[in-house]
Design a protein around this motif. Structure first.
Motif, PDB file in Angstrom:
ATOM      1  N   VAL A 199       0.835  -1.205   0.000  1.00 31.10           N
ATOM      2  CA  VAL A 199       0.000   0.000   0.000  1.00 31.10           C
ATOM      3  C   VAL A 199       0.875   1.262   0.000  1.00 31.10           C
ATOM      4  CG1 VAL A 199      -2.020  -1.024   1.119  1.00 31.10           C
ATOM      5  CG2 VAL A 199      -0.211  -0.058   2.525  1.00 31.10           C
ATOM      6  N   SER A 200       0.258   2.347  -0.402  1.00 28.75           N
ATOM      7  CA  SER A 200       0.907   3.661  -0.335  1.00 28.75           C
ATOM      8  C   SER A 200       0.942   4.110   1.120  1.00 28.75           C
ATOM      9  CB  SER A 200       0.107   4.663  -1.171  1.00 28.75           C
ATOM     10  OG  SER A 200      -1.169   4.869  -0.559  1.00 28.75           O
ATOM     11  N   ASP A 201       1.614   5.225   1.363  1.00 30.71           N
ATOM     12  CA  ASP A 201       1.650   5.784   2.718  1.00 30.71           C
ATOM     13  C   ASP A 201       0.240   6.072   3.225  1.00 30.71           C
ATOM     14  OD1 ASP A 201       4.415   5.681   2.639  1.00 30.71           O
ATOM     15  OD2 ASP A 201       4.665   7.804   2.172  1.00 30.71           O
ATOM     16  N   ILE A 202      -0.603   6.632   2.369  1.00 31.00           N
ATOM     17  CA  ILE A 202      -1.985   6.939   2.764  1.00 31.00           C
ATOM     18  C   ILE A 202      -2.763   5.656   3.026  1.00 31.00           C
ATOM     19  CG2 ILE A 202      -4.177   7.935   1.969  1.00 31.00           C
ATOM     20  CD1 ILE A 202      -2.444  10.046   0.474  1.00 31.00           C
ATOM     21  N   GLY A 203      -2.605   4.667   2.142  1.00 31.68           N
ATOM     22  CA  GLY A 203      -3.271   3.378   2.345  1.00 31.68           C
ATOM     23  C   GLY A 203      -2.863   2.733   3.658  1.00 31.68           C
ATOM     24  N   TRP A 204      -1.586   2.847   4.002  1.00 31.03           N
ATOM     25  CA  TRP A 204      -1.076   2.308   5.266  1.00 31.03           C
ATOM     26  C   TRP A 204      -1.786   2.949   6.453  1.00 31.03           C
ATOM     27  CZ3 TRP A 204       1.589  -1.552   7.252  1.00 31.03           C
ATOM     28  CH2 TRP A 204       2.157  -1.419   8.518  1.00 31.03           C
ATOM     29  N   TRP A 252       2.913  -3.051   3.952  1.00 32.18           N
ATOM     30  CA  TRP A 252       2.087  -4.132   3.420  1.00 32.18           C
ATOM     31  C   TRP A 252       0.974  -4.404   4.423  1.00 32.18           C
ATOM     32  CZ3 TRP A 252       2.843  -7.445  -0.959  1.00 32.18           C
ATOM     33  CH2 TRP A 252       3.906  -7.044  -1.776  1.00 32.18           C
ATOM     34  N   ILE A 253      -0.221  -4.654   3.893  1.00 29.28           N
ATOM     35  CA  ILE A 253      -1.402  -4.923   4.712  1.00 29.28           C
ATOM     36  C   ILE A 253      -1.900  -6.337   4.423  1.00 29.28           C
ATOM     37  CG2 ILE A 253      -3.878  -4.326   4.982  1.00 29.28           C
ATOM     38  CD1 ILE A 253      -2.055  -2.292   6.347  1.00 29.28           C
ATOM     39  N   GLN A 254      -2.387  -7.001   5.455  1.00 32.78           N
ATOM     40  CA  GLN A 254      -3.046  -8.293   5.269  1.00 32.78           C
ATOM     41  C   GLN A 254      -4.522  -8.109   5.597  1.00 32.78           C
ATOM     42  OE1 GLN A 254      -2.463 -11.865   7.894  1.00 32.78           O
ATOM     43  NE2 GLN A 254      -1.470 -12.583   6.016  1.00 32.78           N
TER      44      GLN A 254
END
Length: 119
Positions: free
Chosen positions: A52-57, A79-81
């Motif tokens: 993910v991007s910084d914002i997504g994180w 990274w997101i799970q």
């Protein structure tokens, strides 16, 4: 999202390859670099991991059904799970597509040209 749906969606993205590794995880790559992992079964749906991007994180790391990805996030990577009852299929597909784009953007200009990936 089932493994079948996950694999079909990732296969439809440009210049992707698939391998089953790390104890049965479905690993998707672009230009030899991982952009999505389907594994860690919980219930009837796999845990799906993506960059993910910084914002997504910031948005997803504490969201219900999401967590920083084991091993990857502990090494400072964003990274997101996702797992049940996390993101809906439409939203998850958007994040998978964005992960593909983030990883592809990190490839060399030469490699992107070889794979016919746009800037």
């Amino acid at each position: 999202m089932s493994y079948r749906e996950f694999n079909a969606f990732c296969a439809a993205l440009p210049a992707t390859t698939h391998v089953v590794q790390w104890g049965g995880a479905h690993v998707w790559k672009v230009g030899g670099k991982v952009f999505a992992i389907g594994g860690w079964q919980r219930g009837s749906h796999p845990g799906i991991t993506f960059k993910v991007s910084d914002i997504g994180w910031e948005m997803l790391r504490d969201a219900p059904g999401c967590r920083p990805a084991p091993y990857l996030a502990s090494r400072g990577m964003k990274w997101i799970q996702n797992h049940e009852p996390g993101l809906g299929k439409r939203e998850l597909k958007q994040y998978l597509k964005a992960s593909h784009a983030l990883v592809a953007a990190g490839l060399s200009k030469k490699k992107r040209a070889e794979l016919m990936l746009s800037e």
